[in-house]
Design a protein around this motif. Structure first.
Motif, PDB file in Angstrom:
ATOM      1  N   HIS A 176       0.805  -1.229   0.000  1.00 29.87           N
ATOM      2  CA  HIS A 176       0.000   0.000   0.000  1.00 29.87           C
ATOM      3  C   HIS A 176       0.835   1.275   0.000  1.00 29.87           C
ATOM      4  N   VAL A 177       1.963   1.238   0.700  1.00 27.17           N
ATOM      5  CA  VAL A 177       2.790   2.432   0.883  1.00 27.17           C
ATOM      6  C   VAL A 177       4.129   2.210   0.182  1.00 27.17           C
ATOM      7  N   PRO A 178       4.572   3.106  -0.700  1.00 27.75           N
ATOM      8  CA  PRO A 178       4.065   4.462  -0.946  1.00 27.75           C
ATOM      9  C   PRO A 178       3.035   4.579  -2.054  1.00 27.75           C
ATOM     10  N   GLY A 179       2.494   3.455  -2.547  1.00 31.03           N
ATOM     11  CA  GLY A 179       1.567   3.515  -3.665  1.00 31.03           C
ATOM     12  C   GLY A 179       0.345   4.382  -3.428  1.00 31.03           C
ATOM     13  N   ILE A 180      -0.084   4.503  -2.156  1.00 29.65           N
ATOM     14  CA  ILE A 180      -1.260   5.325  -1.858  1.00 29.65           C
ATOM     15  C   ILE A 180      -1.081   6.777  -2.284  1.00 29.65           C
ATOM     16  N   TRP A 181       0.163   7.241  -2.364  1.00 26.75           N
ATOM     17  CA  TRP A 181       0.387   8.652  -2.718  1.00 26.75           C
ATOM     18  C   TRP A 181       0.257   8.894  -4.219  1.00 26.75           C
ATOM     19  N   ALA A 182       0.215   7.819  -5.019  1.00 20.95           N
ATOM     20  CA  ALA A 182      -0.061   7.984  -6.443  1.00 20.95           C
ATOM     21  C   ALA A 182      -1.541   8.257  -6.677  1.00 20.95           C
ATOM     22  N   THR A 183      -2.379   7.863  -5.718  1.00 20.38           N
ATOM     23  CA  THR A 183      -3.825   8.105  -5.820  1.00 20.38           C
ATOM     24  C   THR A 183      -4.183   9.491  -5.334  1.00 20.38           C
ATOM     25  N   ALA A 184      -3.606   9.902  -4.214  1.00 19.88           N
ATOM     26  CA  ALA A 184      -3.869  11.235  -3.664  1.00 19.88           C
ATOM     27  C   ALA A 184      -2.648  11.677  -2.868  1.00 19.88           C
ATOM     28  N   THR A 185      -2.396  12.964  -2.854  1.00 19.07           N
ATOM     29  CA  THR A 185      -1.270  13.494  -2.082  1.00 19.07           C
ATOM     30  C   THR A 185      -1.628  13.498  -0.596  1.00 19.07           C
ATOM     31  N   PRO A 186      -0.627  13.523   0.279  1.00 17.26           N
ATOM     32  CA  PRO A 186      -0.937  13.626   1.707  1.00 17.26           C
ATOM     33  C   PRO A 186      -1.829  14.819   2.036  1.00 17.26           C
ATOM     34  N   ARG A 187      -1.606  15.964   1.384  1.00 16.02           N
ATOM     35  CA  ARG A 187      -2.447  17.139   1.647  1.00 16.02           C
ATOM     36  C   ARG A 187      -3.898  16.878   1.262  1.00 16.02           C
ATOM     37  N   GLN A 188      -4.124  16.231   0.126  1.00 14.58           N
ATOM     38  CA  GLN A 188      -5.483  15.896  -0.280  1.00 14.58           C
ATOM     39  C   GLN A 188      -6.121  14.919   0.703  1.00 14.58           C
ATOM     40  N   VAL A 189      -5.328  13.974   1.182  1.00  9.15           N
ATOM     41  CA  VAL A 189      -5.840  12.997   2.149  1.00  9.15           C
ATOM     42  C   VAL A 189      -6.214  13.691   3.452  1.00  9.15           C
ATOM     43  N   LEU A 190      -5.366  14.593   3.931  1.00  8.66           N
ATOM     44  CA  LEU A 190      -5.659  15.289   5.182  1.00  8.66           C
ATOM     45  C   LEU A 190      -6.915  16.146   5.065  1.00  8.66           C
ATOM     46  N   ASP A 191      -7.099  16.812   3.928  1.00  5.22           N
ATOM     47  CA  ASP A 191      -8.317  17.603   3.736  1.00  5.22           C
ATOM     48  C   ASP A 191      -9.541  16.700   3.732  1.00  5.22           C
ATOM     49  N   ALA A 192      -9.433  15.569   3.050  1.00  6.37           N
ATOM     50  CA  ALA A 192     -10.555  14.630   3.006  1.00  6.37           C
ATOM     51  C   ALA A 192     -10.804  13.997   4.366  1.00  6.37           C
ATOM     52  N   ARG A 193      -9.747  13.820   5.153  1.00  6.43           N
ATOM     53  CA  ARG A 193      -9.873  13.249   6.502  1.00  6.43           C
ATOM     54  C   ARG A 193     -10.749  14.130   7.372  1.00  6.43           C
ATOM     55  N   LEU A 194     -10.541  15.442   7.302  1.00  7.68           N
ATOM     56  CA  LEU A 194     -11.377  16.349   8.081  1.00  7.68           C
ATOM     57  C   LEU A 194     -12.814  16.376   7.559  1.00  7.68           C
ATOM     58  N   ARG A 195     -12.977  16.314   6.241  1.00  9.71           N
ATOM     59  CA  ARG A 195     -14.344  16.240   5.698  1.00  9.71           C
ATOM     60  C   ARG A 195     -15.023  14.972   6.180  1.00  9.71           C
ATOM     61  N   ALA A 196     -14.276  13.873   6.170  1.00  9.72           N
ATOM     62  CA  ALA A 196     -14.835  12.600   6.611  1.00  9.72           C
ATOM     63  C   ALA A 196     -15.282  12.668   8.062  1.00  9.72           C
ATOM     64  N   MET A 197     -14.461  13.280   8.921  1.00 11.74           N
ATOM     65  CA  MET A 197     -14.827  13.349  10.327  1.00 11.74           C
ATOM     66  C   MET A 197     -15.953  14.341  10.574  1.00 11.74           C
ATOM     67  N   ASP A 198     -16.004  15.409   9.825  1.00 14.69           N
ATOM     68  CA  ASP A 198     -17.117  16.342   9.934  1.00 14.69           C
ATOM     69  C   ASP A 198     -18.428  15.619   9.622  1.00 14.69           C
ATOM     70  N   ARG A 199     -18.445  14.876   8.528  1.00 15.29           N
ATOM     71  CA  ARG A 199     -19.651  14.146   8.136  1.00 15.29           C
ATOM     72  C   ARG A 199     -19.962  13.020   9.121  1.00 15.29           C
ATOM     73  N   THR A 200     -18.919  12.325   9.584  1.00 14.42           N
ATOM     74  CA  THR A 200     -19.113  11.211  10.509  1.00 14.42           C
ATOM     75  C   THR A 200     -19.739  11.675  11.811  1.00 14.42           C
TER      76      THR A 200
END
Length: 288
Positions: free
Chosen positions: A76-100
């Motif tokens: 999985h790592v570092p392949g996950i960064w080809a799908t999304a950058t860490p910054r994109q993941v962190l932004d989505a992480r907060l959106r995910a927790m807001d919705r959750t």
């Protein structure tokens, strides 16, 4: 006063709230939106949890995750960064927790006071030898109290986890042995650990090593020495996690626990968490 027992009590309060990120439907939807395969929870798990470290490679991830097979991490790592950058993941992480959090059952009370207490505890930690805690503490605090509360819980959770790895190494337990030892005391069925990626041969070799040390019997159950060693790991984990609660103070920690109970209850009521978790740091059973 020893703050180890208080550290464990507070972990029981915050771990389930933190762990919703890895199980909520809203988080999986956000992960899918980034392009991750959500037929398995592991691509998003590694992305969510590793992103504070930046575009980490497999060795850094294995060092901080410890009980996962390095071969599985490398899948999985570092392949996950080809799908999304860490910054994109962190932004989505907060959106995910807001919705959750907004999707949890019931009406949550004002979280401002709880957030102030949790952030104070998180900001009190010393980050030496605490890579995941430090990486999360480096992130800016969200403006919204419920997201800042979750992020503070994440810092505190990873602080405990970083210390747990120290306790395991002090006990002479390598990454696979740590799981075999955990299973040997009945913390969770052996089948629950299959997701950590160790092959049957690796698991059996770890069992043989622990048996050779007199820590497990022929059936894989802990001997008296094995139970004592596991208890030592848990006590040291608690002691190493005590720092933020010592800084916050017993009365303030108890107030945070009181303020957290509606949120914790809503997490349990949602039914999203597994009945027995192997994600935690030490022993915890999530109520069914």
């Amino acid at each position: 006063m020893s703050f180890g027992p208080l550290a464990r009590q507070m972990w029981h309060q915050i771990e389930p709230v933190h762990a919703t990120l890895y199980f909520s439907p809203e988080a999986f939807e956000e992960a899918a939106g980034l392009g991750y395969d959500i037929t398995s929870r592991w691509p998003s798990y590694f992305a969510w949890r590793t992103a504070p470290l930046g575009a980490a490679g497999s060795r850094l991830a294995a060092a901080t995750y410890y009980s996962f097979s390095p071969a599985m991490i490398a899948d999985h790592v570092p392949g996950i960064w080809a799908t999304a950058t860490p910054r994109q993941v962190l932004d989505a992480r907060l959106r995910a927790m807001d919705r959750t959090i907004h999707a949890l059952p019931g009406e949550l009370t004002d979280l401002k006071e709880a957030t102030e207490l949790a952030v104070r505890a998180a900001e009190s930690i010393q980050v030496a030898h605490r890579p995941l805690a430090a990486a999360n503490l480096d992130l800016p605090w969200p403006d919204e109290p419920h997201l800042a509360l979750w992020q503070a819980y994440t810092v505190l959770r990873e602080h405990r986890g970083d210390g747990h790895l120290t306790a395991l190494q002090a006990a002479g337990l390598d990454a696979c042995e740590a799981l075999v030892s955990f299973a040997s005391v009945g913390a969770a069925p052996v089948a629950n650990f299959a997701g950590r990626g160790w092959s049957p041969e690796e698991w059996e070799a770890a069992r043989e090593r622990l048996a050779g040390r007199g820590l497990i019997d022929a059936e894989g159950s802990a001997t008296a020495a094995g139970q004592a060693l596991r208890d030592q790991v848990e006590r040291l984990t608690d002691d190493l996690a005590a720092e933020p609660w010592r800084a916050l103070g017993e009365a303030a920690a108890e107030r945070l626990a009181e303020l957290n109970r509606p949120l914790l209850g809503a997490v349990f009521e949602s039914g999203m968490l597994p009945a027995t978790s192997t994600l935690g740091i030490g022993k915890i059973r999530v109520p069914a």
